[in-house]
Design a protein around this motif. Structure first.
Motif, PDB file in Angstrom:
ATOM      1  N   ASP B 156       0.668  -1.295   0.216  1.00  0.00           N
ATOM      2  CA  ASP B 156       0.077   0.016   0.068  1.00  0.00           C
ATOM      3  C   ASP B 156       0.816   1.179   0.012  1.00  0.00           C
ATOM      4  OD1 ASP B 156      -2.306  -1.255   0.191  1.00  0.00           O
ATOM      5  OD2 ASP B 156      -2.777  -1.475   2.400  1.00  0.00           O
ATOM      6  N   PHE B 157       2.078   1.205   0.149  1.00  0.00           N
ATOM      7  CA  PHE B 157       2.995   2.389   0.261  1.00  0.00           C
ATOM      8  C   PHE B 157       4.087   2.476  -0.459  1.00  0.00           C
ATOM      9  CE2 PHE B 157       1.261   1.302   4.701  1.00  0.00           C
ATOM     10  CZ  PHE B 157       0.452   2.290   4.858  1.00  0.00           C
ATOM     11  N   VAL B 158       4.086   1.511  -1.613  1.00  0.00           N
ATOM     12  CA  VAL B 158       5.199   1.715  -2.649  1.00  0.00           C
ATOM     13  C   VAL B 158       5.626   3.095  -3.028  1.00  0.00           C
ATOM     14  CG1 VAL B 158       5.336  -0.669  -3.205  1.00  0.00           C
ATOM     15  CG2 VAL B 158       3.659   0.791  -4.378  1.00  0.00           C
ATOM     16  N   VAL B 159       4.400   3.839  -3.379  1.00  0.00           N
ATOM     17  CA  VAL B 159       4.831   5.138  -3.901  1.00  0.00           C
ATOM     18  C   VAL B 159       5.269   6.167  -2.805  1.00  0.00           C
ATOM     19  CG1 VAL B 159       3.845   7.186  -4.930  1.00  0.00           C
ATOM     20  CG2 VAL B 159       3.143   4.975  -5.675  1.00  0.00           C
ATOM     21  N   HIS B 160       4.730   5.800  -1.598  1.00  0.00           N
ATOM     22  CA  HIS B 160       5.179   6.915  -0.460  1.00  0.00           C
ATOM     23  C   HIS B 160       6.747   6.465  -0.303  1.00  0.00           C
ATOM     24  CE1 HIS B 160       1.117   6.625   0.136  1.00  0.00           C
ATOM     25  NE2 HIS B 160       1.084   7.623   0.500  1.00  0.00           N
ATOM     26  N   MET B 161       7.004   5.377  -0.378  1.00  0.00           N
ATOM     27  CA  MET B 161       8.513   4.945   0.076  1.00  0.00           C
ATOM     28  C   MET B 161       9.460   5.390  -1.257  1.00  0.00           C
ATOM     29  SD  MET B 161       8.713   0.991   1.092  1.00  0.00           S
ATOM     30  CE  MET B 161       7.537   0.164   0.158  1.00  0.00           C
ATOM     31  N   MET B 162       8.855   5.207  -2.436  1.00  0.00           N
ATOM     32  CA  MET B 162       9.939   5.738  -3.687  1.00  0.00           C
ATOM     33  C   MET B 162      10.022   7.137  -3.691  1.00  0.00           C
ATOM     34  SD  MET B 162      11.334   3.421  -5.221  1.00  0.00           S
ATOM     35  CE  MET B 162      11.771   3.867  -6.871  1.00  0.00           C
ATOM     36  N   ALA B 163       9.134   7.724  -3.551  1.00  0.00           N
ATOM     37  CA  ALA B 163       8.964   9.220  -3.465  1.00  0.00           C
ATOM     38  C   ALA B 163       9.629   9.788  -2.465  1.00  0.00           C
ATOM     39  CB  ALA B 163       7.479   9.768  -3.952  1.00  0.00           C
ATOM     40  N   GLY B 164       9.229   9.397  -1.386  1.00  0.00           N
ATOM     41  CA  GLY B 164       9.573   9.725  -0.101  1.00  0.00           C
ATOM     42  C   GLY B 164      11.060  10.127   0.065  1.00  0.00           C
ATOM     43  N   GLY B 165      12.061   8.995  -0.418  1.00  0.00           N
ATOM     44  CA  GLY B 165      13.350   9.251  -0.559  1.00  0.00           C
ATOM     45  C   GLY B 165      13.748  10.377  -1.395  1.00  0.00           C
ATOM     46  N   PHE B 166      13.312  10.370  -2.692  1.00  0.00           N
ATOM     47  CA  PHE B 166      13.452  11.472  -3.638  1.00  0.00           C
ATOM     48  C   PHE B 166      13.195  12.836  -2.822  1.00  0.00           C
ATOM     49  CE2 PHE B 166      12.955  13.765  -7.327  1.00  0.00           C
ATOM     50  CZ  PHE B 166      13.778  13.146  -8.456  1.00  0.00           C
ATOM     51  N   VAL B 167      11.948  12.966  -2.461  1.00  0.00           N
ATOM     52  CA  VAL B 167      11.333  14.264  -1.932  1.00  0.00           C
ATOM     53  C   VAL B 167      12.206  14.767  -0.752  1.00  0.00           C
ATOM     54  CG1 VAL B 167       9.639  15.620  -1.005  1.00  0.00           C
ATOM     55  CG2 VAL B 167       9.228  14.030  -3.000  1.00  0.00           C
ATOM     56  N   VAL B 168      12.473  14.153   0.213  1.00  0.00           N
ATOM     57  CA  VAL B 168      13.223  14.244   1.583  1.00  0.00           C
ATOM     58  C   VAL B 168      14.550  14.648   1.101  1.00  0.00           C
ATOM     59  CG1 VAL B 168      14.030  13.498   3.745  1.00  0.00           C
ATOM     60  CG2 VAL B 168      11.716  13.161   2.766  1.00  0.00           C
ATOM     61  N   ARG B 169      15.267  13.936   0.393  1.00  0.00           N
ATOM     62  CA  ARG B 169      16.578  14.200   0.085  1.00  0.00           C
ATOM     63  C   ARG B 169      16.720  15.574  -0.558  1.00  0.00           C
ATOM     64  NH1 ARG B 169      21.865  12.120   0.706  1.00  0.00           N
ATOM     65  NH2 ARG B 169      22.986  12.420  -1.285  1.00  0.00           N
ATOM     66  N   ALA B 170      15.744  15.788  -1.549  1.00  0.00           N
ATOM     67  CA  ALA B 170      15.583  17.193  -2.125  1.00  0.00           C
ATOM     68  C   ALA B 170      15.269  18.450  -1.688  1.00  0.00           C
ATOM     69  CB  ALA B 170      14.820  17.279  -3.495  1.00  0.00           C
ATOM     70  N   LEU B 171      14.432  18.141  -0.331  1.00  0.00           N
ATOM     71  CA  LEU B 171      13.828  19.353   0.206  1.00  0.00           C
ATOM     72  C   LEU B 171      14.502  19.615   1.519  1.00  0.00           C
ATOM     73  CD1 LEU B 171       9.800  19.015   0.285  1.00  0.00           C
ATOM     74  CD2 LEU B 171      11.199  20.677  -0.956  1.00  0.00           C
ATOM     75  N   MET B 172      14.828  18.304   2.187  1.00  0.00           N
ATOM     76  CA  MET B 172      15.321  18.712   3.446  1.00  0.00           C
ATOM     77  C   MET B 172      16.796  18.690   3.605  1.00  0.00           C
ATOM     78  SD  MET B 172      12.870  16.358   6.100  1.00  0.00           S
ATOM     79  CE  MET B 172      14.282  16.342   7.374  1.00  0.00           C
ATOM     80  N   GLU B 173      17.311  18.025   2.547  1.00  0.00           N
ATOM     81  CA  GLU B 173      18.813  17.950   2.537  1.00  0.00           C
ATOM     82  C   GLU B 173      19.519  18.865   1.563  1.00  0.00           C
ATOM     83  OE1 GLU B 173      20.156  13.817   2.622  1.00  0.00           O
ATOM     84  OE2 GLU B 173      19.068  13.449   4.447  1.00  0.00           O
TER      85      GLU B 173
END
Lengths: 199, 199
Positions: B156-173
């Motif tokens: 149920d969370f494949v998209v959250h997992m994949m996009a999460g790594g991408f988005v957090v890396r770009a936004l927070m780091e």
């Protein structure tokens, strides 16, 4: 830096400080970061602009302090004895309604950070870095208890995993991350990736 | 909707369409979404505004089509025979330099979506929904091959997992998600959460 900030703020009572922060969060929700002025904060809280600048240095620091103050308990105060218990405890501090209001606020701030480097820096220094460090200590305890192997590769990505579920839910699905969603995500993704007990 | 759009666009050669999209992406990088005008696109591409509106309907649709066109191969074209192979293949379409440029562009668009509901809707309809559906088909094949259990809760969370790594890396780091980062994240987080082979 923290030393200086503490000294500066020690002239206010905790009640007065809480009142000021609450007013800043209200204003943020009403007008957003870019339109928020120190004049408006001064008027709303019946303080002088000079006081605000002396206490916080500027708008970015004041806003980030207000957000930090409004946050539920810190990671450091959480110690339930299991990683699952600790992660679930982080979720239950807020009810879903507060979470929805706050995720709208945080979305607005994320947008403002894009064009305000000083806000981005204050946010990173005052919020992201301390929270990340506290979160790593929480996970470290799970390693010490033997719940997570010390060489588990997912340890490098705990923040990405946790924040990812939250951010993607808010940004892509236009839905606030409810407690139910976050608990399911922790059990289905975060704990299995870490090889930690899921019940 | 897709039918109509295809008919409308069929008057342009693929080369001319690609040229237009490239010009739109260039303009987006130069001035951002809010300052981008159909006049500027018309001038840059030596087309008439009437043509642009007839072909795409408006700025939001034109921009999303340009982004979609500039993306590397779709998920549907990827079938390596293993989930790990498929996920890694999604990462290697772009070199790190393109990825850095694109993540800056996408960050800008994410900000613009905040205040432009029409852009948000076009983005969701033209990009997020088809990509999510294609991604689910890719994961479904892994279930059919027996790599992932059909009742695995992380499905149920494949998209959250994949996009999460991408988005957090770009936004927070504030760092572009490099190929190395994404490959490590897939191996350390996504595959273990799904209980799929990691090598």
């Amino acid at each position: 830096m923290t030393e200086v900030a503490t000294t500066r703020r020690s002239r206010l009572t905790p009640e007065r400080e809480a009142e000021l922060y609450a007013a800043v969060l209200d204003l943020l929700r009403e007008v957003g970061y870019d339109a928020l002025t120190m004049d408006a904060v001064a008027a709303r809280t019946r303080s002088s602009k000079a006081t605000l600048y002396r206490q916080w240095g500027g708008k970015a620091e004041l806003v980030v302090r207000a957000v930090r103050h409004g946050k539920p308990g810190t990671f450091d105060g959480t110690d339930t004895g299991s990683l699952r218990g600790d992660l679930h405890a982080l979720v239950v501090h807020e009810d879903d309604c507060t979470m929805e209001q706050n995720s709208a606020l945080m979305r607005g701030l994320a947008m403002a950070m894009h064009s305000n480097p000083d806000l981005r820096q204050a946010f990173r220094e005052q919020l992201i870095e301390p929270e990340t460090a506290a979160f790593h200590r929480l996970v470290r305890r799970a390693v010490d208890r033997g719940e997570v192997r010390a060489d588990c590769p997912a340890l490098d990505f705990v923040v990405h995993m946790m924040a990812g579920g939250f951010v993607v839910r808010a940004l892509m699905e236009d839905q606030p991350p409810t407690q139910d969603f976050l608990r399911s995500y922790i059990d289905a993704v975060v704990l299995p990736a870490l090889g930690a007990p899921t019940s």
